[in-house]
Design a protein around this motif. Structure first.
Motif, short mmCIF file in Angstrom:
data_model
loop_
_atom_site.label_atom_id
_atom_site.label_comp_id
_atom_site.label_asym_id
_atom_site.label_seq_id
_atom_site.Cartn_x
_atom_site.Cartn_y
_atom_site.Cartn_z
N MET A 1 1.90 2.00 -3.54
CA MET A 1 0.80 2.59 -4.31
C MET A 1 0.58 4.05 -3.92
O MET A 1 0.31 4.90 -4.78
CB MET A 1 -0.47 1.78 -4.10
CG MET A 1 -0.43 0.43 -4.80
SD MET A 1 -2.09 -0.28 -4.87
CE MET A 1 -1.85 -1.51 -6.14
N SER B 1 0.82 -1.21 0.00
CA SER B 1 0.00 0.00 0.00
C SER B 1 0.86 1.26 0.00
O SER B 1 0.50 2.27 -0.63
CB SER B 1 -0.93 0.00 1.22
OG SER B 1 -1.80 -1.12 1.18
N GLN C 1 -13.91 2.99 -10.14
CA GLN C 1 -12.66 3.09 -10.90
C GLN C 1 -12.87 2.72 -12.36
O GLN C 1 -12.30 3.34 -13.27
CB GLN C 1 -11.59 2.21 -10.26
CG GLN C 1 -10.19 2.55 -10.72
CD GLN C 1 -9.14 1.90 -9.85
OE1 GLN C 1 -9.39 0.86 -9.23
NE2 GLN C 1 -7.95 2.46 -9.81
N MET D 1 0.69 7.41 -6.28
CA MET D 1 -0.38 8.40 -6.34
C MET D 1 0.06 9.77 -5.81
O MET D 1 -0.71 10.72 -5.85
CB MET D 1 -1.58 7.90 -5.53
CG MET D 1 -2.33 6.74 -6.15
SD MET D 1 -3.07 7.09 -7.77
CE MET D 1 -4.19 8.43 -7.38
N ASP E 1 -5.98 -1.89 -4.40
CA ASP E 1 -5.42 -2.47 -3.18
C ASP E 1 -6.42 -3.49 -2.63
O ASP E 1 -7.52 -3.12 -2.21
CB ASP E 1 -5.15 -1.37 -2.15
CG ASP E 1 -4.26 -1.84 -1.01
OD1 ASP E 1 -3.91 -3.03 -0.98
OD2 ASP E 1 -3.93 -1.01 -0.15
N MET F 1 -6.80 5.45 -8.06
CA MET F 1 -6.64 4.38 -7.09
C MET F 1 -8.02 3.98 -6.59
O MET F 1 -8.84 4.85 -6.27
CB MET F 1 -5.76 4.81 -5.93
CG MET F 1 -5.45 3.68 -4.96
SD MET F 1 -4.04 4.09 -3.90
CE MET F 1 -3.95 2.61 -2.91
N LEU G 1 -4.79 1.63 -10.02
CA LEU G 1 -4.17 0.99 -8.88
C LEU G 1 -5.27 0.43 -7.99
O LEU G 1 -6.24 1.13 -7.67
CB LEU G 1 -3.31 1.98 -8.08
CG LEU G 1 -2.29 2.81 -8.86
CD1 LEU G 1 -1.49 3.67 -7.90
CD2 LEU G 1 -1.38 1.93 -9.70
#
Length: 301
Positions: free
Chosen positions: A44, A41, A145, A48, A156, A81, A154
């Motif tokens: 990522m 995380s 998204q 971002m 998670d 994300m 992205l």
């Protein structure tokens, strides 16, 4: 395109990412694998620009970097994300959330009705999110998204909280998006279906990539193993002392065991396989170590 150049970050005395350099291209789904709390995380968030690395840069197409508000805004037009459960507003409907993403990413966004139908959300999308189950909230975040439809996505733990039918539904859509040329990076510790849609898988440990798998260019020399499951060490010891005491045996993790065929030869491998089934009715598979095996070996689980 995303290029990670010498990314490092430390929290206190803990090194989370250690001079990490990788390149990701359009038309790829990248699986980032590691136990929770070991850097997925964080990486990522760096991509971002939510977190600044101690060292290194994230470089996008045409050399774009997070060096000014104007360039940051331009990068965020092409990357999203997946929102977390905590990013959703309980007093708004799922449809309200989708409209928000459709408006923000209006240059690339898809028709909302099209996405709702593809993800089979018609029955509840107009209801307030406060009444959603964990799986419904997860599917909404994914849908937001997909509506934004940016070139880079992205995600998670995208499959967290989903039942097998919804995992299959999202996996199918991910493969479709990969074919459209999207670059999708998925952080996950759930490996059961990652191989169904990912081009490449990277294992992270101590801030570095310790294992990588490229499904676009299979390794023809990959070692083959006899693989079987037995829960008790004492049973394994008893069996192998009786029938095959001289053979090298490797515990992969938990109840999983493996013997490299290259270590014993094909003739002995056949003998071991037949003995395990004939005398003890233990099913055996022949093949390379899979992601679950490598995960157990890499992280001691």
């Amino acid at each position: 395109m995303i290029e990670l150049v010498n990314i490092s970050i430390t929290f206190g005395k803990k090194v989370v990412l250690d001079h990490l350099s990788e390149s990701f291209k359009p038309g790829e789904i990248i699986g980032l694998v590691a136990p929770n709390g070991t850097g997925k995380s964080t990486l990522m968030s760096i991509m971002m620009n939510y977190i600044k690395p101690d060292e290194g840069q994230v470089v996008f197409k045409e050399g774009l970097q997070y060096t000014s508000p104007q360039k940051t805004a331009k990068i965020h037009e092409m990357i999203t994300m997946m929102p977390s459960q905590h990013d959703l507003y309980n007093h708004l409907s799922g449809l309200d959330h989708l409209k928000l993403y459709h408006h923000i990413w209006s240059k690339t966004s898809l028709p909302i009705d099209e996405v709702v139908a593809a993800l089979q959300m018609e029955d509840y999308v107009s209801q307030k999110v406060g009444g959603y189950s964990l799986g419904m909230r997860q599917r909404l975040g994914f849908a937001m998204q997909i509506v934004a439809n940016t070139p880079i996505m992205l995600m998670d733990e995208v499959m967290n909280g989903l039942d097998p039918d919804n995992v299959s539904l999202l996996s199918t859509l991910l493969v479709k998006k990969r074919a459209e040329g999207k670059l999708i990076i998925i952080a996950s510790h759930l490996l059961e279906n990652l191989e169904q849609y990912a081009n490449k898988v990277f294992f992270l440990k101590d801030g570095k990539v310790i294992y990588r798998k490229n499904y676009d260019t299979p390794d023809q020399s990959e070692a083959l193993f006899i693989k079987f499951r037995l829960p008790l060490d004492t049973v394994v010891d008893a069996i192998f002392k009786q029938i095959i005491p001289e053979e090298p045996l490797q515990r992969v993790g938990g109840s999983r065991w493996a013997i490299a065929i290259s270590d014993v030869g094909e003739e002995n491998a056949d003998r071991i396989q037949k003995a395990l089934w004939h005398y003890y009715h233990i099913p055996v598979t022949i093949g390379p170590l899979d992601l679950l095996d490598h995960y157990a070996l890499s992280y001691g689980e």
